[in-house]
Scaffold this active site. Structure first.
Site, PDB file in Angstrom:
ATOM      1  CE  LYS A  52      -4.386  -1.390   0.253  1.00  0.00           C
ATOM      2  NZ  LYS A  52      -5.473  -0.876  -0.602  1.00  0.00           N
ATOM      3  CB  SER A 309      -0.875  -8.258  -0.772  1.00  0.00           C
ATOM      4  OG  SER A 309      -1.828  -8.913   0.057  1.00  0.00           O
TER       5      SER A 309
END
Length: 415
Positions: A52, A309
């Site tokens: 992110k 992720s």
């Protein structure tokens, strides 16, 4: 190359001011397990332990370039986007107001504060992300700040595409398949937009949690739709509605290219990676690896990249993860037993247990003036087949029981 691909490469170069590219590691254990060449793109190893940061940094970088006097940024996030925004706020020396759901794990709240220090203020509001999002956007309008979307933003999508730029540089050739987790769609839309141009022979599979399958719903409806209910366990990917820009970039995906992963199975994958590889993955971070179980023979002999992720996992959640993994694997069950209220009945039941069976929960209160009493029992065993042996013995002895392991309402209330 398209303009998007050129921009993604420029973003990747700009990111080097912030952190080195994350490793692309061949995983021997998974490669043997699935008879394939399995690589992990370790986004759990960025400074904020998720990808992110890429999108947040890129969006803030572009806003600051266009409007140097913009010093207040606002975001809404269940955790990982918040940490990326906080890190970027401190890097650029600007003020950030970060809205997080009340249900956000404390570990993510604390880390967000640590990354942003005096540059960020955290506001906890809303039980679900979409409630938090609405509150943040209202605040942003009132304050004249710039809103940094967690996924539905072209600059964020471009930033996430840097994952694809790096993986092609590191692998040195086009992978046969890339497996991408999906929440709001920022990562998947960015990576696929870049690779479909730079590596057209590469195929894709997408994986989302069963309790937040917003891409699947959108593909069926041919437009983004809002899910009526979301299971927040996979908090990094449990989004009720995929982003509009993200879906526009993913509308070509076929529904059978999306894998819907049960939350309990994701727990088994998290434990497998922790116990065998020493890799700590949060639920959303384990999605791509978890999808390998569904692909099976399809990937034999192929080069496959799984994007891990995120690794922002609060170890206070480990007992829950273990519990859910055991229940999914069938080695732990809960049931209600109708126990005869007579001397020796409990001993008779205990003698039915095998050498690998262990009582993990036992609740019984003798009721007066009744012939039977209900017992809540939790049993762990080493082999799921042992339960059938136990149940056969219970039925032969005329002991009535009810397996409530998969009864969502009863198990949540009693367990």
């Amino acid at each position: 190359m398209t303009d998007f691909a050129d921009a993604a490469r420029q973003t990747t170069r700009a990111l080097r001011d912030l952190f080195p590219r994350t490793p692309l590691q061949r995983n021997e254990f998974l490669s043997r397990k699935y008879d394939a060449d399995i690589w992990l793109k370790r986004e759990d190893l960025t400074p904020v332990r998720s990808y992110k940061l890429r999108g947040a940094y890129n969006a803030m970088r572009k806003v600051r370039a266009a409007k140097p006097d913009q010093n207040h940024f606002v975001c809404a996030s269940a955790g990982n986007h918040a940490q990326g925004v906080a890190f970027a706020c401190q890097h650029f020396g600007v003020q950030g107001t970060i809205f997080m759901p009340v249900t956000t794990p404390q570990q993510k709240i604390d880390k967000t504060r640590a990354f942003g220090a005096e540059n960020v203020r955290i506001v906890l509001t809303g039980d679900y992300f979409d409630q938090t999002l609405a509150a943040s956007q209202q605040f942003c309008t009132q304050e004249g700040a710039h809103f940094l979307s967690p996924f539905d933003d072209e600059d964020v999508i471009e930033g996430q595409a840097s994952v694809a730029v790096e993986m092609l540089e590191q692998l040195g050739t086009a992978p046969d398949l890339v497996i991408l987790p999906v929440g709001g769609g920022g990562l998947s839309s960015g990576v696929t937009r870049y690779l479909r141009d730079a590596s057209p022979q590469t195929a894709f599979r997408f994986v989302e949690p069963a309790g937040g399958a917003s891409l699947t719903a959108a593909l069926i409806a041919r437009e983004p739709v809002t899910l009526k209910r979301v299971d927040n366990f996979v908090d990094g990917a449990a989004v009720a509605r995929i982003g509009a820009r993200n879906f526009a970039a993913l509308s070509w995906v076929k529904p059978d290219e999306v894998i819907v992963a049960p939350e309990d199975r994701i727990c088994t994958t998290m434990l497998m990676m922790l116990n065998t590889e020493g890799i700590v993955l949060e639920p959303a971070g384990a999605l791509a690896v978890d999808a390998l179980a569904d692909l099976g023979p399809e990937i034999v002999g192929k080069t496959v990249i799984c994007v891990t992720s995120g690794g922002n996992f609060d170890f206070e959640r480990l007992p829950e993860v273990k519990e859910r993994a055991q229940r999914y694997s069938g080695v732990k069950k809960y049931f209600i037993l109708r126990m005869p209220q007579r001397p020796g009945a409990l001993r008779e039941f205990l003698e039915m247990l095998g050498p690998d069976d262990d009582i993990a929960r036992f609740e019984y209160l003798k009721k007066s003036a009744r012939n039977f009493g209900s017992v809540l029992i939790g049993i762990e065993t080493k082999d799921a087949q042992n339960f059938q042996k136990l149940f056969d013995q219970l039925e032969a002895a005329a002991f009535q029981y009810r397996d409530i392991t998969q009864d969502e309402i009863l198990s949540e209330f009693l367990i």
